[in-house]
Design an enzyme around this catalytic site. Sequence first.
Site, PDB file in Angstrom:
ATOM      1  N   GLY A 249       0.782  -1.241   0.000  1.00 18.54           N
ATOM      2  CA  GLY A 249       0.000   0.000   0.000  1.00 18.54           C
ATOM      3  C   GLY A 249       0.808   1.282   0.000  1.00 18.54           C
TER       4      GLY A 249
ATOM      5  CG  ASN B 271       1.856   3.180  -5.833  1.00 21.96           C
ATOM      6  OD1 ASN B 271       2.226   4.197  -6.393  1.00 21.96           O
ATOM      7  ND2 ASN B 271       2.478   2.018  -5.969  1.00 21.96           N
TER       8      ASN B 271
ATOM      9  NE  ARG C 225      -7.400 -12.372  -5.760  1.00 25.05           N
ATOM     10  CZ  ARG C 225      -7.263 -13.686  -5.827  1.00 25.05           C
ATOM     11  NH1 ARG C 225      -7.547 -14.324  -6.951  1.00 25.05           N
ATOM     12  NH2 ARG C 225      -6.846 -14.375  -4.793  1.00 25.05           N
TER      13      ARG C 225
ATOM     14  CG  LEU D  99     -10.097  -5.871 -11.941  1.00 29.20           C
ATOM     15  CD1 LEU D  99     -10.029  -4.346 -11.892  1.00 29.20           C
ATOM     16  CD2 LEU D  99     -11.082  -6.399 -10.886  1.00 29.20           C
TER      17      LEU D  99
ATOM     18  CG  ASN E  84      -2.816  -1.031 -13.116  1.00 26.82           C
ATOM     19  OD1 ASN E  84      -2.713  -1.240 -11.907  1.00 26.82           O
ATOM     20  ND2 ASN E  84      -2.082  -1.684 -14.013  1.00 26.82           N
TER      21      ASN E  84
ATOM     22  CG  HIS F 193       2.826  -2.188 -15.496  1.00 27.96           C
ATOM     23  ND1 HIS F 193       2.571  -3.434 -14.966  1.00 27.96           N
ATOM     24  CD2 HIS F 193       3.884  -2.337 -16.344  1.00 27.96           C
ATOM     25  CE1 HIS F 193       3.425  -4.304 -15.475  1.00 27.96           C
ATOM     26  NE2 HIS F 193       4.227  -3.664 -16.316  1.00 27.96           N
TER      27      HIS F 193
ATOM     28  CD  GLU G  54     -13.394  -6.683 -22.244  1.00 28.79           C
ATOM     29  OE1 GLU G  54     -13.195  -7.767 -22.804  1.00 28.79           O
ATOM     30  OE2 GLU G  54     -14.437  -6.031 -22.322  1.00 28.79           O
TER      31      GLU G  54
ATOM     32  CG  ASP H 103      -0.215  -4.474 -16.924  1.00 33.56           C
ATOM     33  OD1 ASP H 103      -0.982  -3.978 -16.074  1.00 33.56           O
ATOM     34  OD2 ASP H 103       0.575  -5.397 -16.645  1.00 33.56           O
TER      35      ASP H 103
ATOM     36  CD  GLU I 261       5.284   1.831  -8.979  1.00 32.66           C
ATOM     37  OE1 GLU I 261       4.190   1.574  -8.467  1.00 32.66           O
ATOM     38  OE2 GLU I 261       6.180   0.979  -9.073  1.00 32.66           O
TER      39      GLU I 261
HETATM   40  C1  GRF Z   1       3.804  -1.286  -7.370  1.00 31.90           C
HETATM   41  O1  GRF Z   1       5.086  -1.472  -7.876  1.00 31.90           O
HETATM   42  C2  GRF Z   1       2.789  -1.208  -8.497  1.00 31.90           C
HETATM   43  O2  GRF Z   1       3.280  -0.616  -9.644  1.00 31.90           O
HETATM   44  C3  GRF Z   1       2.505  -2.656  -8.764  1.00 31.90           C
HETATM   45  O3  GRF Z   1       2.492  -3.255  -7.486  1.00 31.90           O
HETATM   46  C4  GRF Z   1       3.308  -2.500  -6.601  1.00 31.90           C
HETATM   47  C5  GRF Z   1       2.437  -2.116  -5.439  1.00 31.90           C
HETATM   48  O4  GRF Z   1       3.148  -1.465  -4.422  1.00 31.90           O
HETATM   49  N1  GRF Z   1       1.280  -2.815  -9.527  1.00 31.90           N
HETATM   50  P1  GRF Z   1       2.370  -0.822  -3.208  1.00 31.90           P
HETATM   51  O5  GRF Z   1       1.453  -1.903  -2.626  1.00 31.90           O
HETATM   52  O6  GRF Z   1       1.598   0.350  -3.689  1.00 31.90           O
HETATM   53  O7  GRF Z   1       3.431  -0.432  -2.237  1.00 31.90           O
END
Ligand code: GRF
Length: 202
Positions: free
Chosen positions: A14, A16, A93, A95, A109, A111, A144, A147, A176
């Site tokens: 978590g 992000n 997961r 979707l 999202n 990535h 769908e 990424d 990010e």
């Molecule tokens: C991040 O690197 C994100 O890009 C990827 O999963 C990781 C999640 O990190 N999809 P966090 O849980 O936000 O710390």
Amino acid sequence: MNKRKIGVLASGRGSNLQAIMDNIANGTLDLEIAVVVSDKPDAKALERAQNANIPTVVVDRKACSDKIDFETKIDSALKEHNAEVVVLAGFMRLLSGFFVEKWQHKIINIHPALLPSFPGLDAQGQAIEYGVKFSGCTVHFVDEGTDSGPIILQKVVPVFDNDTEETLSARILEEEHKAMSEALKLWSLDKLGVEGRKVILK
Ligand code: GRF
């Protein structure tokens, strides 16, 4: 004025989510996290939300009869809390079309690679393995595919000869945290339009 509301789906650490929470707290982002939904009851993301008095919901895949049931429960939790957009912040997961159709151009999202390079799992490891000199992160709307949806913004970082998956991941993660908030700011100001594959700044 009522703030625009987002729902966040997260499966793990978590960080992000935390970056979004911090940017709301320091006034950079003018929106509200209506709910954090996780498929993992022990996700650190849930603890972070609870510490900030943000409502949380756990939808355990194992307790659902099938994927449609799982996604219906997530959809209901988001709607109950009046989320207008769904932010995937480390949601592990895929979707299905069933969910994506309900939230068309309303799922965002992040990535950890410069898409369309290195989609799917272990993007940072894929980048190291391939030998690219630059990588980064991509914030995009979800379609769908895996990424593959329209790209909102990207941030670039260098890849050094002595990088490991860990050092590269840490460098990308820093970007990010900025990238998702920048994208959400554009969304909250209603600046994001989608034309075919492209995201156009209005
Ligand atoms: C991040 O690197 C994100 O890009 C990827 O999963 C990781 C999640 O990190 N999809 P966090 O849980 O936000 O710390």
